[in-house]
Design a protein around this motif. Structure first.
Motif, PDB file in Angstrom:
ATOM      1  N   ARG A  62      -6.445   1.025   7.495  1.00 24.98           N
ATOM      2  CA  ARG A  62      -5.287   1.244   6.647  1.00 24.98           C
ATOM      3  C   ARG A  62      -4.749   2.683   7.295  1.00 24.98           C
ATOM      4  NH1 ARG A  62      -7.134   3.948   2.637  1.00 24.98           N
ATOM      5  NH2 ARG A  62      -6.002   5.787   3.499  1.00 24.98           N
ATOM      6  N   ASN A  65      -2.606   2.006  10.559  1.00 24.59           N
ATOM      7  CA  ASN A  65      -1.268   1.510  10.138  1.00 24.59           C
ATOM      8  C   ASN A  65      -0.368   2.807  10.074  1.00 24.59           C
ATOM      9  OD1 ASN A  65      -0.084  -1.302   9.904  1.00 24.59           O
ATOM     10  ND2 ASN A  65       0.818  -0.067   8.225  1.00 24.59           N
ATOM     11  N   GLU A  66      -1.104   3.407   8.990  1.00 21.95           N
ATOM     12  CA  GLU A  66      -0.275   4.560   8.671  1.00 21.95           C
ATOM     13  C   GLU A  66       0.142   5.524   9.687  1.00 21.95           C
ATOM     14  OE1 GLU A  66      -1.932   4.760   3.913  1.00 21.95           O
ATOM     15  OE2 GLU A  66      -2.664   6.322   5.556  1.00 21.95           O
ATOM     16  N   GLN A  94       0.541   8.611   0.019  1.00 17.06           N
ATOM     17  CA  GLN A  94      -0.461   8.364   1.399  1.00 17.06           C
ATOM     18  C   GLN A  94      -1.271   9.474   1.172  1.00 17.06           C
ATOM     19  OE1 GLN A  94       2.742   7.387   3.905  1.00 17.06           O
ATOM     20  NE2 GLN A  94       1.844   5.509   4.636  1.00 17.06           N
TER      21      GLN A  94
END
Length: 190
Positions: A62, A65-66, A94
Motif C-alpha cells: 500500500r 502505491n502511495e 494517509q
C-alpha cells in the motif's frame, strides 16, 4: 490515466524531462531530484518486501502505491494554472493511517535502551535503508518548499516524515519484534 506505449522517447537526451504539467526542467533540477528520491525509496521498499511476512508485505505494498501518488504530486507542482486532469495529492487520512500503524506496531515492542544499528534480518536491514532514503526525500522536499515558486504541500512533508518513523518501527517488527535488534554499544570497539 497512464498509457506507456513507448518506453524511450528521446526527449530527455539533452538532460531535460517533463513535469506532470508539461513544463520542461533539467534532470538536475531539485524538484526532479526530489521525486526521483521518492522513486528510489519505493524501489528499496520493494527489496524489503522480498523478505517481509504477509502482514508487513501488505502494508508495504500500500505504501509503495502511495509513494507513486506522492511522486506524481511532486512532479506536478501547483502553479495555480488549470490542468486538464485532477492532480494526485497525498491526503490527511494517509498520514493518519501511517500513524495508526506505527502505534499498533510499536505497542508490540519493548522500549529501546539504546540506538538500533541498521542491521538484523534481511527485511529489517532493507527497511532501515528505506528509512534513510525516506529521510533524504524529506530533506529534499523541505529544501524544495523553501525555494520561491516551488510549492510542496505540508501534508506531503508530514507523510514522508511519518513514513520514516513507520519504516523504523517496521524494521524492529521484522527483527523478531525487537528481539533481534542490533543495538549500538557506545565506544564498544575501543
Amino acid at each position: 490515466m497512464v498509457r506507456l506505449n513507448r518506453i524511450y522517447t528521446r526527449t530527455g537526451d539533452r538532460g531535460e524531462t517533463s513535469l506532470g504539467n508539461g513544463e520542461r526542467r533539467s534532470k538536475a533540477d531539485l524538484r526532479v531530484e526530489t521525486y526521483g528520491t521518492v522513486d528510489e525509496l519505493n524501489a528499496v521498499i520493494g527489496l524489503a518486501r522480498l523478505h517481509a511476512d504477509p502482514a508487513l508485505d501488505a502494508m508495504l505494498a500500500r505504501i509503495q502505491n502511495e509513494l507513486f501518488d506522492l511522486g506524481a504530486e511532486l512532479a506536478t507542482p501547483d502553479t495555480g494554472r488549470k490542468l486538464e486532469f485532477e492532480p494526485l495529492k497525498v491526503v490527511d487520512t494517509q498520514v493518519e493511517r501511517i500513524e495508526a500503524e506505527i502505534d499498533a506496531m510499536n505497542a508490540r515492542l519493548s522500549p529501546l535502551k539504546s540506538f538500533v544499528l541498521p542491521a538484523g534480518s534481511p527485511a529489517a536491514a532493507h527497511l532501515h535503508l528505506a528509512r534513510t532514503v525516506a529521510r533524504r526525500a524529506e530533506r529534499l522536499m523541505i529544501a524544495l518548499a523553501a525555494k520561491e515558486g516551488e510549492p510542496v504541500a505540508d501534508t506531503a512533508i508530514r507523510y514522508v516524515n511519518r513514513l520514516s518513523d513507520h519504516l523504523f518501527v517496521a524494521a524492529r517488527i521484522a527483527n523478531d519484534e525487537g528481539r533481534g535488534d542490533v543495538l549500538w554499544v557506545p565506544g564498544g570497539s575501543r
